[in-house]
Design a protein around this motif. Sequence first.
Motif, mmCIF file in Angstrom:
data_model
loop_
_atom_site.group_PDB
_atom_site.id
_atom_site.type_symbol
_atom_site.label_atom_id
_atom_site.label_comp_id
_atom_site.label_asym_id
_atom_site.label_seq_id
_atom_site.Cartn_x
_atom_site.Cartn_y
_atom_site.Cartn_z
ATOM 1 N N ARG A 117 51.411 11.880 61.763
ATOM 2 C CA ARG A 117 51.450 11.429 60.372
ATOM 3 C C ARG A 117 50.450 12.192 59.523
ATOM 4 N NH1 ARG A 117 52.100 4.793 60.497
ATOM 5 N NH2 ARG A 117 54.153 4.757 61.497
ATOM 6 N N LYS A 118 49.291 12.477 60.107
ATOM 7 C CA LYS A 118 48.268 13.222 59.369
ATOM 8 C C LYS A 118 48.757 14.624 59.034
ATOM 9 C CE LYS A 118 43.401 14.606 59.583
ATOM 10 N NZ LYS A 118 42.156 14.573 60.394
ATOM 11 N N MET A 119 49.442 15.260 59.982
ATOM 12 C CA MET A 119 49.983 16.600 59.747
ATOM 13 C C MET A 119 51.065 16.587 58.664
ATOM 14 S SD MET A 119 50.253 17.775 63.743
ATOM 15 C CE MET A 119 51.256 19.223 63.396
ATOM 16 N N LEU A 120 51.881 15.531 58.659
ATOM 17 C CA LEU A 120 52.977 15.445 57.694
ATOM 18 C C LEU A 120 52.479 15.081 56.298
ATOM 19 C CD1 LEU A 120 55.628 13.606 59.879
ATOM 20 C CD2 LEU A 120 55.560 16.029 59.284
ATOM 21 N N GLY A 121 51.356 14.398 56.213
ATOM 22 C CA GLY A 121 50.813 14.023 54.915
ATOM 23 C C GLY A 121 51.726 13.079 54.171
ATOM 24 N N SER A 122 51.841 13.257 52.869
ATOM 25 C CA SER A 122 52.630 12.356 52.026
ATOM 26 C C SER A 122 54.086 12.783 51.899
ATOM 27 C CB SER A 122 52.003 12.268 50.623
ATOM 28 O OG SER A 122 51.972 13.556 50.011
ATOM 29 N N VAL A 173 63.205 10.336 63.607
ATOM 30 C CA VAL A 173 62.709 10.006 64.944
ATOM 31 C C VAL A 173 63.603 8.976 65.631
ATOM 32 C CG1 VAL A 173 60.792 8.952 66.213
ATOM 33 C CG2 VAL A 173 60.323 10.573 64.353
ATOM 34 N N LEU A 174 63.957 9.263 66.895
ATOM 35 C CA LEU A 174 64.683 8.313 67.741
ATOM 36 C C LEU A 174 63.773 7.670 68.781
ATOM 37 C CD1 LEU A 174 68.095 10.088 68.469
ATOM 38 C CD2 LEU A 174 67.520 8.479 66.644
ATOM 39 N N LYS A 175 62.703 8.358 69.120
ATOM 40 C CA LYS A 175 61.728 7.802 70.066
ATOM 41 C C LYS A 175 60.344 8.271 69.647
ATOM 42 C CE LYS A 175 60.582 7.625 75.017
ATOM 43 N NZ LYS A 175 60.937 8.146 76.369
ATOM 44 N N ARG A 176 59.418 7.340 69.532
ATOM 45 C CA ARG A 176 58.080 7.681 69.090
ATOM 46 C C ARG A 176 57.262 8.290 70.223
ATOM 47 N NH1 ARG A 176 56.617 2.057 66.264
ATOM 48 N NH2 ARG A 176 55.127 2.102 67.992
ATOM 49 N N ARG A 177 56.176 8.913 69.847
ATOM 50 C CA ARG A 177 55.284 9.530 70.833
ATOM 51 C C ARG A 177 54.768 8.509 71.856
ATOM 52 N NH1 ARG A 177 52.474 14.134 69.974
ATOM 53 N NH2 ARG A 177 52.888 13.933 67.736
ATOM 54 N N ASP A 178 54.586 7.252 71.411
ATOM 55 C CA ASP A 178 54.079 6.211 72.312
ATOM 56 C C ASP A 178 55.166 5.591 73.184
ATOM 57 O OD1 ASP A 178 55.474 4.701 70.476
ATOM 58 O OD2 ASP A 178 53.747 3.595 69.727
ATOM 59 N N GLY A 179 56.386 6.129 73.102
ATOM 60 C CA GLY A 179 57.474 5.670 73.957
ATOM 61 C C GLY A 179 58.358 4.601 73.350
ATOM 62 N N ILE A 180 58.028 4.139 72.152
ATOM 63 C CA ILE A 180 58.823 3.105 71.508
ATOM 64 C C ILE A 180 60.149 3.687 71.021
ATOM 65 C CG2 ILE A 180 58.948 1.492 69.567
ATOM 66 C CD1 ILE A 180 57.036 0.631 71.777
ATOM 67 N N ILE A 181 61.241 3.049 71.405
ATOM 68 C CA ILE A 181 62.574 3.448 70.943
ATOM 69 C C ILE A 181 62.740 2.999 69.489
ATOM 70 C CG2 ILE A 181 65.062 3.081 71.244
ATOM 71 C CD1 ILE A 181 63.866 4.792 73.433
ATOM 72 N N SER A 182 63.274 3.863 68.653
ATOM 73 C CA SER A 182 63.421 3.533 67.237
ATOM 74 C C SER A 182 64.543 2.530 67.008
ATOM 75 C CB SER A 182 63.699 4.791 66.402
ATOM 76 O OG SER A 182 65.063 5.163 66.509
ATOM 77 N N TYR A 183 64.406 1.817 65.919
ATOM 78 C CA TYR A 183 65.453 0.897 65.471
ATOM 79 C C TYR A 183 66.783 1.620 65.352
ATOM 80 C CZ TYR A 183 68.171 -1.580 61.878
ATOM 81 O OH TYR A 183 69.173 -2.174 61.157
#
Length: 302
Positions: A117-122, A173-183
């Motif tokens: 998120r920091k890399m992507l900024g706003s 995103v379909l799957k987050r870095r922490d392993g959470i599957i996206s809605y």
Amino acid sequence: MLSHEAKQGDALLNRCSYVGRFAPSPTGPLHFGSLLTAVASYCDAKANQGQWLVRIEDTDIPRIFPNSEAHILSCIDAFQFEPDAEIIFQKDRFEIYEQVLEQLKQCNAIYACQCTRKMLGSNHIYVGTCRDLNLDFADQAIRLKVADQQICFEDRLQGLQCSNLQQDLGDFVLKRRDGIISYQLAVVVDDYLQGISHVVRGADLLDNTARQIWLGSLLDYPSLSYMHLPLAMNDQGQKLSKQNLAHALDITQAAKLLQQAILALGQATVELDQPRIMLQQAVQQWDINLIPTGLHLSGTYL
């Protein structure tokens, strides 16, 4: 298409003309806005001689609010909704979602992304920074490739809706870095596996629909019918939500709240009685042409 094994492992594969669903997330207790969706999805399914299913969308495990799943189930009972199949929980289905990710990987539809998120900024539109880097999938977010094309659908209540995902959002995103599957992934897969044909939900999810249509098309899933309901608002002009601390449904007042929800949806009044009888009357009188138009309901709710 999804593998034969995944299909056979699912509890239900409906293929009748109308299968609807109510799919709350247990990130907090159900509120009046949730009840509107439950009532509308139930009445629309039953008025069309269809089935109505309940699914608990609990893939985002860190955000699950204590006891909220129990509250959802108690509300289903108190308002005397009658699901036509066993209630499923998405947190029990991660193996299925991983199968679908592997399928998408094999057809080069997804890629690993190291952007934070920091890399992507706003910037809310992802510009494809990692699309051609061929990063290893381990411990990275996984994004779905989108195309520069219009995706349009005719919402039964809101009318024609169009979006160009590449210009409006970018690869998502379909799957987050922490392993959470996206809605987005879980809802598309489960709507297919449960045989859902009609989706009735709040207008706050309207901008998710193009993403879900795109993903479903890549998986060769059948197209769905959508109806997005106007949102109930509080006295500060905010939609009723868990984040805005909307009041939890009081199950001891189920009949009165059910009557209020039916009226808020513009439907003919029903007499106070047992919720089951009130729902039967609401189904008999159901008319989507009476639902208020627009994205928000007039008036304020708690």
